[in-house]
Scaffold this motif. Structure first.
Motif, short mmCIF file in Angstrom:
data_model
loop_
_atom_site.label_atom_id
_atom_site.label_comp_id
_atom_site.label_asym_id
_atom_site.label_seq_id
_atom_site.Cartn_x
_atom_site.Cartn_y
_atom_site.Cartn_z
N TYR A 96 0.82 -1.21 0.00
CA TYR A 96 0.00 0.00 0.00
C TYR A 96 0.86 1.26 0.00
O TYR A 96 0.40 2.33 -0.41
N ALA A 113 -3.04 -3.70 -9.37
CA ALA A 113 -3.02 -4.45 -8.11
C ALA A 113 -2.53 -5.87 -8.36
O ALA A 113 -3.16 -6.64 -9.08
N MET A 117 -1.89 -8.96 -3.75
CA MET A 117 -2.75 -8.11 -2.94
C MET A 117 -4.04 -8.83 -2.57
O MET A 117 -4.86 -8.31 -1.82
N LEU A 128 -10.23 -0.33 -4.64
CA LEU A 128 -9.02 0.01 -5.36
C LEU A 128 -9.31 0.97 -6.52
O LEU A 128 -8.50 1.86 -6.82
N VAL A 133 -6.40 2.77 -8.82
CA VAL A 133 -5.77 1.60 -9.42
C VAL A 133 -6.49 1.26 -10.73
O VAL A 133 -7.72 1.18 -10.77
N MET A 136 -6.75 -4.82 -12.13
CA MET A 136 -6.72 -5.78 -11.04
C MET A 136 -6.21 -7.12 -11.55
O MET A 136 -6.81 -7.71 -12.46
#
Length: 626
Positions: A96, A113, A117, A128, A133, A136
């Motif tokens: 983070y 991410a 994570m 996120l 972000v 993913m």
């Protein structure tokens, strides 16, 4: 158009990936990445790769996917500043702290991410997304319907692993290597304890096997379904694999992606033929194909674990039965082409005789050697074969291996190709490096008045059953932490037991794995608990932060929301987290460095605990019990 994303553990793999049609590659540099044992890229090589790939309309993502200790934060800041200057297409991150620094100092860096994570739900994705972000990388432990649910509810850019090695543990939640040998997977030093040979006590005696070594993932048959589900990027694992492996796997998935619409069955069959030279472990489709969550939990283990399969990857070539010195000219030729970071003992090239296998390796074949005590594994390309009058075949191997060690075939010479170089021959003009910059001071918010009255000093006792709540009364804890599992959830939700602690004294610790198939049920149960007066929750997944947002509860960051530095703490504070339980892997030195200044009252340090070494979404079969 979907993206085919390939691993580039070194320059040769980069060439193979691009040569076979990958749209993008992911790679690491010499620090802050989860594959520290591969070659990785030097500064000038990386800068040249970014420029060259962009000219080819290809993308490059950088793995910055380990946790960072407090003493390393200034170096991390300089590294991010360097990456911001070079301009890769994205950073794959776990800590983070990187999100916190990027938000404040490097807003142009696109963040993805990492699977480390532990993102496996729409709730986690939404949190996120709100923090900027862009992509993913979903946890591997998800099935097709769960991926569809996440895409439908978030519209996020999703990246999914489709081929390569699996971890027996849920993504980002393995402490096995750390506890067994002090080498943290979250710090990029995993010793692959799961791949070792174990002895188990079973009814009637003992049994030996590779109990925790999963098969390899292969989803080539699922590519059309995943495209229709809205997956944006298909990721191939393998930054520690050979260039030949990378090339053959990329070519197979490239073919299926490009041709499945015109002939789905034929394209998949052709792709599988291309993977015939992937001499890795036996294959599994993992969580794809189960009828329900319960079906997967009960049967996934038998689909991915086989204790009797060999622990190594590739075709078994036998054991070393004899060794002797190699000719000097051969030694010189091999050593000259070795990387500078190869351990000195491996440069003592020797000749070896193998016995027990079904294939005789030839020059150009790639092999992997495994020490018999499981303390080391090294890949090597055979340069010379000496055939004696009696038919014995001696091959060159790196030093450090001896009689009894096992050897496996990774790639035959016929499966290798020569690819055009991505990098220019002259790297002299690429001179960017991290600068000697100072990390700005982080303004940590001091505790205000009675802000943390719910988090008093004293003994905190954590239990996993309702019976144990009564058993720990003698410790006189100021707070009791109840792990939220099927047993405790049933009791708490249905008021089955009158507990000897008030609801104000009870913390409910949520499970670190929160999948798309479970999140709606968990959110409904949390709402019921809150309405019933439970207001203290230990979050162990970022999905929990999203679920508890706006509920006026007290959120404590658990040990699986890794806080190894103040910048990570600051990011979690911005998500309404007020108190913290330290990660199990934290050292005293790092703990003191992280929590100096005015934040000592915010942290709980586990002093006696039995954390799960690895958390699995599936149940081990009963005959594995030991």
């Amino acid at each position: 158009m979907v993206e085919l994303l390939a691993p580039a553990g070194n320059i040769e793999s980069l060439d193979a990936a691009i040569g076979e049609g990958a749209d993008a590659v992911y790679l690491g540099l010499k620090s802050f990445n989860a594959r520290m044992r591969t070659s990785n890229f030097a500064w000038n090589q990386f800068e040249a790769a970014v420029e060259s790939l962009h000219k080819k309309q290809k993308k490059v993502y950088v793995t910055v996917n380990t946790v960072c200790e407090e003493r390393e934060t200034e170096r991390l800041y300089r590294f991010l500043s360097y990456l911001n200057e070079v301009g890769p297409d994205g950073l794959i991150v776990q800590d983070y702290a990187i999100m916190r620094m990027a938000q404040e100092f490097f807003p142009n860096l696109e963040l993805h991410a990492s699977t480390q994570m532990n993102v496996e739900s729409a709730s986690a994705v939404k949190l996120l997304q709100g923090c900027g972000v862009k992509r993913m990388v979903l946890a591997r432990e998800l099935g097709l319907e769960e991926i569809k649910k996440i895409k439908t509810e978030t519209g996020a850019d999703l990246e999914v692993f489709v081929h390569g090695a699996l971890c027996v543990s849920e993504s980002g939640l393995c402490l096995f290597s750390s506890f067994l040998g002090g080498k943290s997977a979250n710090r990029g030093m995993c010793t692959q304890a799961c791949r070792r040979f174990y002895t188990a006590e079973v009814p009637g005696g003992v049994r030996q096997g590779y109990y925790f070594s999963p098969c390899d993932l292969e989803l080539i048959e699922k590519i059309p379904d995943l495209i229709e589900a809205g997956v944006d990027s298909f990721k191939i694992e393998g930054r520690m694999k050979s260039a030949e492996y990378v090339g053959s796997v990329v070519s197979a998935y490239r073919y299926v992606i490009d041709h499945y619409k015109e002939d789905k069955k034929g394209a998949i069959a052709a792709g599988k033929r291309m993977l015939a030279s992937d001499f890795a472990r036996s294959k599994t489709s993992y969580w794809y194909g189960f009828k329900s969550l319960e079906d997967g939990v009960n049967n996934a283990a038998s689909a991915i674990l086989n204790p009797d399969q060999a622990g190594g990857t590739g075709i078994y070539l036998g054991k070393i039965s004899a060794t002797k010195g190699a000719p000097k000219e051969l030694v010189d030729a091999i050593v000259e082409n070795m990387n500078d970071d190869v351990p000195p003992e491996q440069k003592h090239i020797q000749m070896a005789l193998l016995k027990g296998g079904s294939y005789d390796p030839d020059p150009g074949d790639s092999i992997r050697l495994h020490k018999k005590d499981d303390t080391g594994r090294v890949s090597h390309k055979v340069h010379s074969v000496e055939v004696q009058d009696n038919g014995e075949r001696w091959i060159d191997i790196p030093g450090g291996f001896s009689i009894g060690d096992e050897v496996y075939l990774l790639q035959i010479k016929a499966g290798s190709k020569r690819y055009n170089r991505v990098l220019p021959n002259d790297l002299g003009r690429y001179r960017k490096q991290p600068k000697d910059e100072r990390l700005p001071v982080l303004d940590v918010t001091p505790v205000q008045g009675k802000e943390l009255a719910y988090f008093p000093e004293g003994i905190y006792a954590q239990v996993s059953s309702i019976q144990d709540v009564f058993a720990v009364q003698g410790l006189k804890p100021v707070r009791i932490i109840i792990e939220y599992n099927s047993e405790t959830a049933y009791d708490l939700l249905n008021h089955k037991t009158v507990l000897p602690f008030s609801k104000k004294q009870i913390y409910i610790s949520l499970d670190p794995f929160c999948s798309a198939a479970q999140e709606d049920k968990l959110k409904e149960e949390l709402d019921r608990l809150i309405a019933d007066g439970y207001l203290n929750f230990v979050a162990n997944n970022i999905a929990h932060l999203q679920m508890l947002k706006g509920t006026k509860t007290n959120i404590i960051a658990g040990p699986y929301l890794y806080t190894f530095n103040r910048w990570a703490v600051s990011w979690l504070e911005n998500q309404d987290v007020g108190a913290f339980i330290m990660p199990y892997e934290n050292s005293r030195r790092n703990l003191e460095a992280t929590w100096e200044q005015n934040v000592r009252a915010r942290v709980l340090v586990p002093v006696f605990a039995y954390p799960a070494l690895f958390r699995m979404r599936f149940k081990l079969p009963s005959d594995y019990d030991f």
